[in-house]
Write a protein that holds these residues in place. Sequence first.
Motif, PDB file in Angstrom:
ATOM      1  N   CYS A  18      -0.017   3.037   3.727  1.00  0.00           N
ATOM      2  CA  CYS A  18       0.403   2.460   5.015  1.00  0.00           C
ATOM      3  C   CYS A  18       1.603   1.524   4.883  1.00  0.00           C
ATOM      4  CB  CYS A  18      -0.760   1.739   5.684  1.00  0.00           C
ATOM      5  SG  CYS A  18      -1.254   0.216   4.871  1.00  0.00           S
TER       6      CYS A  18
ATOM      7  N   CYS B  91      -7.213   3.507   3.540  1.00  0.00           N
ATOM      8  CA  CYS B  91      -6.083   4.058   2.796  1.00  0.00           C
ATOM      9  C   CYS B  91      -6.524   4.507   1.399  1.00  0.00           C
ATOM     10  CB  CYS B  91      -4.980   3.011   2.657  1.00  0.00           C
ATOM     11  SG  CYS B  91      -4.111   2.714   4.205  1.00  0.00           S
TER      12      CYS B  91
ATOM     13  N   CYS C  37      -4.588   0.121  -0.086  1.00  0.00           N
ATOM     14  CA  CYS C  37      -5.356  -0.983   0.484  1.00  0.00           C
ATOM     15  C   CYS C  37      -6.688  -0.489   1.047  1.00  0.00           C
ATOM     16  CB  CYS C  37      -4.551  -1.697   1.572  1.00  0.00           C
ATOM     17  SG  CYS C  37      -4.514  -0.870   3.175  1.00  0.00           S
TER      18      CYS C  37
ATOM     19  N   CYS D  72       0.827  -1.203   0.000  1.00  0.00           N
ATOM     20  CA  CYS D  72       0.000   0.000   0.000  1.00  0.00           C
ATOM     21  C   CYS D  72       0.871   1.267   0.000  1.00  0.00           C
ATOM     22  CB  CYS D  72      -0.921  -0.008   1.216  1.00  0.00           C
ATOM     23  SG  CYS D  72      -1.892   1.483   1.398  1.00  0.00           S
TER      24      CYS D  72
HETATM   25 ZN   LIG Z   1      -2.916   0.845   3.377  1.00  0.00          ZN
END
Ligand SMILES: [Zn+2]
Length: 328
Positions: A227, A251, A241, A224
Amino acid sequence: MEENKGIELYLNKTLHEEQIKFPMLDFEINADGDYQYAVKYYEQPNKIGIILLDFIQNDLKDVSFSIFRFYGFNTLLTDNERKELLALDSHDNKKLANNLEKLYNKYKKDFESYKRQIIDILEYCIFNEDENLKDLTPLQRLVVFCNSNDIEKYSILKHNHFNKFLKLNKDMTKMSKKNIINTLKDKENNRYSFQEIYEIDNFYNLLFLEMYFILKEDIYLKKCKNCGKYFLTSNSAVIYCDNIFESNKTCREIGASKVFIKNLETDDAYNLYRKVYKKKQALAKSKGGSYEIKYNLFKNQGRDKKNAYKLKEITKEEFIKWLNKHTN
Ligand SMILES: [Zn+2]
């Protein structure tokens, strides 16, 4: 109890699912009407690769507890370890937890080693930025990996033995001939068909197989952009994600609000989205009932599609096509 004590796995590429039939620790009611532990078979559709993702990304101790009760119950534990679990008092959660912790301490070293190996291989085959590897597929990179590393250190690669057999999946004897034919014609529904089944009798083979599915891109493993965690997606264009990151936002939602689309106001797909949204909102207010349900559904799915469009996960044509299907 069935003959085969292992796991059966079928890859449903249309739905990006693996359907897994597996024996697990469960309850049954005994002659005294009380609950006791027993082994039962379940069939469950999973996102392809999810067991491997859990294994490499989450706390191994937590993950191990579910491995011992589910996919690993018959395919990892020894006869004695299984018997001990089955003999526990099913009301005593503390004893179960103690027992699982004991097992974790025994398997911990192996799990840590396999986790490290899998991450090494995935990092090399998917996320490695070496210029020389640039045009190779993940599976081709694995060939390079296997031939340029000390493969003895990667015991996970030896868990590559499977029985494969063909099985007529669901029983259709109660359906009319016409119904059978229509079901088979439905492209979305390939649960009713002959299936190539992998027979798995060792938990580590299951991890290897999922790694193989990921490397041959039946599903995409990504990191991702927000994150930094691994996630699985069936769309190779996805970069964020769907996990909650902060204040109830995923996210992907955070990513989409960061993306600046120039001239969004004059974008015809976005304008159509707003038109449909306003129409549904007005109908929900004036008529309520099923219109309200439809509006709420659109609010969620529409936002998701709008974000996907902003993030270029879907094309303008795909977005418009979807909106046209949902105008009423
Ligand atoms: Zn993420």
